[in-house]
Design a protein around this motif. Structure first.
Motif, PDB file in Angstrom:
ATOM      1  N   ALA A  74     -74.321 104.094 -11.429  1.00 54.99           N
ATOM      2  CA  ALA A  74     -74.125 104.834 -12.681  1.00 54.99           C
ATOM      3  C   ALA A  74     -75.390 105.631 -12.978  1.00 54.99           C
ATOM      4  O   ALA A  74     -76.425 105.447 -12.323  1.00 54.99           O
ATOM      5  CB  ALA A  74     -73.853 103.875 -13.837  1.00 54.99           C
ATOM      6  N   VAL A  75     -75.280 106.493 -13.958  1.00 54.77           N
ATOM      7  CA  VAL A  75     -76.472 107.101 -14.546  1.00 54.77           C
ATOM      8  C   VAL A  75     -76.935 106.174 -15.660  1.00 54.77           C
ATOM      9  O   VAL A  75     -76.142 105.808 -16.533  1.00 54.77           O
ATOM     10  CB  VAL A  75     -76.179 108.506 -15.101  1.00 54.77           C
ATOM     11  CG1 VAL A  75     -77.430 109.077 -15.772  1.00 54.77           C
ATOM     12  CG2 VAL A  75     -75.713 109.435 -13.980  1.00 54.77           C
ATOM     13  N   TYR A  76     -78.187 105.790 -15.607  1.00 50.85           N
ATOM     14  CA  TYR A  76     -78.744 104.875 -16.596  1.00 50.85           C
ATOM     15  C   TYR A  76     -79.566 105.667 -17.615  1.00 50.85           C
ATOM     16  O   TYR A  76     -80.427 106.478 -17.240  1.00 50.85           O
ATOM     17  CB  TYR A  76     -79.611 103.821 -15.910  1.00 50.85           C
ATOM     18  CG  TYR A  76     -78.789 102.763 -15.231  1.00 50.85           C
ATOM     19  CD1 TYR A  76     -78.044 103.050 -14.092  1.00 50.85           C
ATOM     20  CD2 TYR A  76     -78.730 101.461 -15.728  1.00 50.85           C
ATOM     21  CE1 TYR A  76     -77.262 102.087 -13.477  1.00 50.85           C
ATOM     22  CE2 TYR A  76     -77.958 100.490 -15.117  1.00 50.85           C
ATOM     23  CZ  TYR A  76     -77.228 100.809 -13.994  1.00 50.85           C
ATOM     24  OH  TYR A  76     -76.454  99.841 -13.391  1.00 50.85           O
ATOM     25  N   PHE A  77     -79.278 105.424 -18.877  1.00 48.52           N
ATOM     26  CA  PHE A  77     -79.941 106.106 -19.978  1.00 48.52           C
ATOM     27  C   PHE A  77     -80.756 105.108 -20.797  1.00 48.52           C
ATOM     28  O   PHE A  77     -80.285 104.010 -21.092  1.00 48.52           O
ATOM     29  CB  PHE A  77     -78.912 106.749 -20.912  1.00 48.52           C
ATOM     30  CG  PHE A  77     -78.047 107.787 -20.266  1.00 48.52           C
ATOM     31  CD1 PHE A  77     -76.861 107.441 -19.639  1.00 48.52           C
ATOM     32  CD2 PHE A  77     -78.413 109.122 -20.304  1.00 48.52           C
ATOM     33  CE1 PHE A  77     -76.056 108.402 -19.039  1.00 48.52           C
ATOM     34  CE2 PHE A  77     -77.618 110.097 -19.727  1.00 48.52           C
ATOM     35  CZ  PHE A  77     -76.437 109.727 -19.084  1.00 48.52           C
ATOM     36  N   GLY A 110     -81.463 110.302 -18.517  1.00 49.96           N
ATOM     37  CA  GLY A 110     -80.736 109.524 -17.526  1.00 49.96           C
ATOM     38  C   GLY A 110     -81.377 109.560 -16.156  1.00 49.96           C
ATOM     39  O   GLY A 110     -82.007 110.536 -15.767  1.00 49.96           O
ATOM     40  N   THR A 111     -81.196 108.474 -15.432  1.00 49.31           N
ATOM     41  CA  THR A 111     -81.665 108.393 -14.052  1.00 49.31           C
ATOM     42  C   THR A 111     -80.545 107.770 -13.215  1.00 49.31           C
ATOM     43  O   THR A 111     -79.918 106.797 -13.627  1.00 49.31           O
ATOM     44  CB  THR A 111     -82.980 107.590 -13.959  1.00 49.31           C
ATOM     45  OG1 THR A 111     -83.473 107.611 -12.617  1.00 49.31           O
ATOM     46  CG2 THR A 111     -82.819 106.141 -14.408  1.00 49.31           C
ATOM     47  N   GLN A 112     -80.293 108.353 -12.071  1.00 48.33           N
ATOM     48  CA  GLN A 112     -79.160 107.933 -11.236  1.00 48.33           C
ATOM     49  C   GLN A 112     -79.515 106.691 -10.429  1.00 48.33           C
ATOM     50  O   GLN A 112     -80.553 106.645  -9.757  1.00 48.33           O
ATOM     51  CB  GLN A 112     -78.756 109.056 -10.284  1.00 48.33           C
ATOM     52  CG  GLN A 112     -77.649 108.693  -9.305  1.00 48.33           C
ATOM     53  CD  GLN A 112     -76.300 108.545  -9.974  1.00 48.33           C
ATOM     54  OE1 GLN A 112     -75.901 109.393 -10.785  1.00 48.33           O
ATOM     55  NE2 GLN A 112     -75.584 107.464  -9.662  1.00 48.33           N
ATOM     56  N   VAL A 113     -78.633 105.711 -10.480  1.00 51.64           N
ATOM     57  CA  VAL A 113     -78.729 104.522  -9.641  1.00 51.64           C
ATOM     58  C   VAL A 113     -77.484 104.468  -8.776  1.00 51.64           C
ATOM     59  O   VAL A 113     -76.362 104.499  -9.300  1.00 51.64           O
ATOM     60  CB  VAL A 113     -78.843 103.240 -10.493  1.00 51.64           C
ATOM     61  CG1 VAL A 113     -78.736 102.004  -9.610  1.00 51.64           C
ATOM     62  CG2 VAL A 113     -80.156 103.234 -11.257  1.00 51.64           C
ATOM     63  N   THR A 114     -77.674 104.415  -7.480  1.00 46.86           N
ATOM     64  CA  THR A 114     -76.559 104.337  -6.543  1.00 46.86           C
ATOM     65  C   THR A 114     -76.754 103.122  -5.657  1.00 46.86           C
ATOM     66  O   THR A 114     -77.797 102.981  -5.015  1.00 46.86           O
ATOM     67  CB  THR A 114     -76.472 105.603  -5.679  1.00 46.86           C
ATOM     68  OG1 THR A 114     -76.341 106.750  -6.530  1.00 46.86           O
ATOM     69  CG2 THR A 114     -75.263 105.543  -4.751  1.00 46.86           C
ATOM     70  N   VAL A 115     -75.750 102.251  -5.646  1.00 42.73           N
ATOM     71  CA  VAL A 115     -75.803 101.032  -4.852  1.00 42.73           C
ATOM     72  C   VAL A 115     -74.751 101.138  -3.758  1.00 42.73           C
ATOM     73  O   VAL A 115     -73.555 101.238  -4.041  1.00 42.73           O
ATOM     74  CB  VAL A 115     -75.558  99.788  -5.717  1.00 42.73           C
ATOM     75  CG1 VAL A 115     -75.719  98.519  -4.876  1.00 42.73           C
ATOM     76  CG2 VAL A 115     -76.510  99.768  -6.902  1.00 42.73           C
ATOM     77  N   SER A 116     -75.200 101.110  -2.523  1.00 42.53           N
ATOM     78  CA  SER A 116     -74.274 101.222  -1.396  1.00 42.53           C
ATOM     79  C   SER A 116     -73.845  99.835  -0.931  1.00 42.53           C
ATOM     80  O   SER A 116     -74.598  98.870  -1.010  1.00 42.53           O
ATOM     81  CB  SER A 116     -74.938 101.979  -0.252  1.00 42.53           C
ATOM     82  OG  SER A 116     -76.062 101.268   0.218  1.00 42.53           O
ATOM     83  N   SER A 117     -72.631  99.771  -0.436  1.00 37.25           N
ATOM     84  CA  SER A 117     -72.091  98.474   0.020  1.00 37.25           C
ATOM     85  C   SER A 117     -72.404  98.224   1.484  1.00 37.25           C
ATOM     86  O   SER A 117     -72.889  99.083   2.189  1.00 37.25           O
ATOM     87  CB  SER A 117     -70.588  98.442  -0.215  1.00 37.25           C
ATOM     88  OG  SER A 117     -69.969  99.516   0.455  1.00 37.25           O
TER      89      SER A 117
END
Length: 120
Positions: free
Chosen positions: A91-94, A113-120
């Motif tokens: 998500a984008v974290y604010f 906001g800062t983007q957090v991307t979690v890959s599986s």
């Protein structure tokens, strides 16, 4: 009050990230701070909040046991340590700050906001 968030990025599932958010401008007085997030196609949701003293912390059920919110008032900075990250944390974290020291109240100031991307 201006809020600048940083620390997002791409991480594998099970990994960790630490987000930071620094407040500038009219930062005198005591105020609560919080983190929210918004995934694509979803509404913004609460993640965690902290009062001025740092003693009062509150978490969404999805964050309990994995995320820790903290703050350094000398630096006007709030942190979100995120461990055991899952793809659904993407998500984008604010970050947000309130006018008052009420971690359960409304928040009036928002960062970009800062983007957090979690890959599986």
């Amino acid at each position: 009050v201006q809020l600048q968030a940083s620390g997002g990025g791409l991480v594998q599932a099970g990994g960790s990230l630490r987000l930071s958010c620094t407040a500038s401008g009219r930062t005198s007085g005591s105020y609560a701070m919080a983190w929210f997030r918004q995934a694509p196609g979803e509404e913004r949701e609460f993640v965690a909040a902290i009062n001025w003293s740092g003693i009062g912390t509150y978490y969404a059920d999805s964050a309990k046991g994995r995320f820790t919110i903290s703050r350094d008032n000398a630096k006007n900075t709030v942190y979100l340590q995120m461990n055991s990250l899952k793809p659904e944390d993407t998500a984008v974290y604010f970050c947000a700050a309130g006018r008052l020291d009420d971690a359960l109240g409304g928040f009036d100031y928002w960062g970009q906001g800062t983007q957090v991307t979690v890959s599986s």
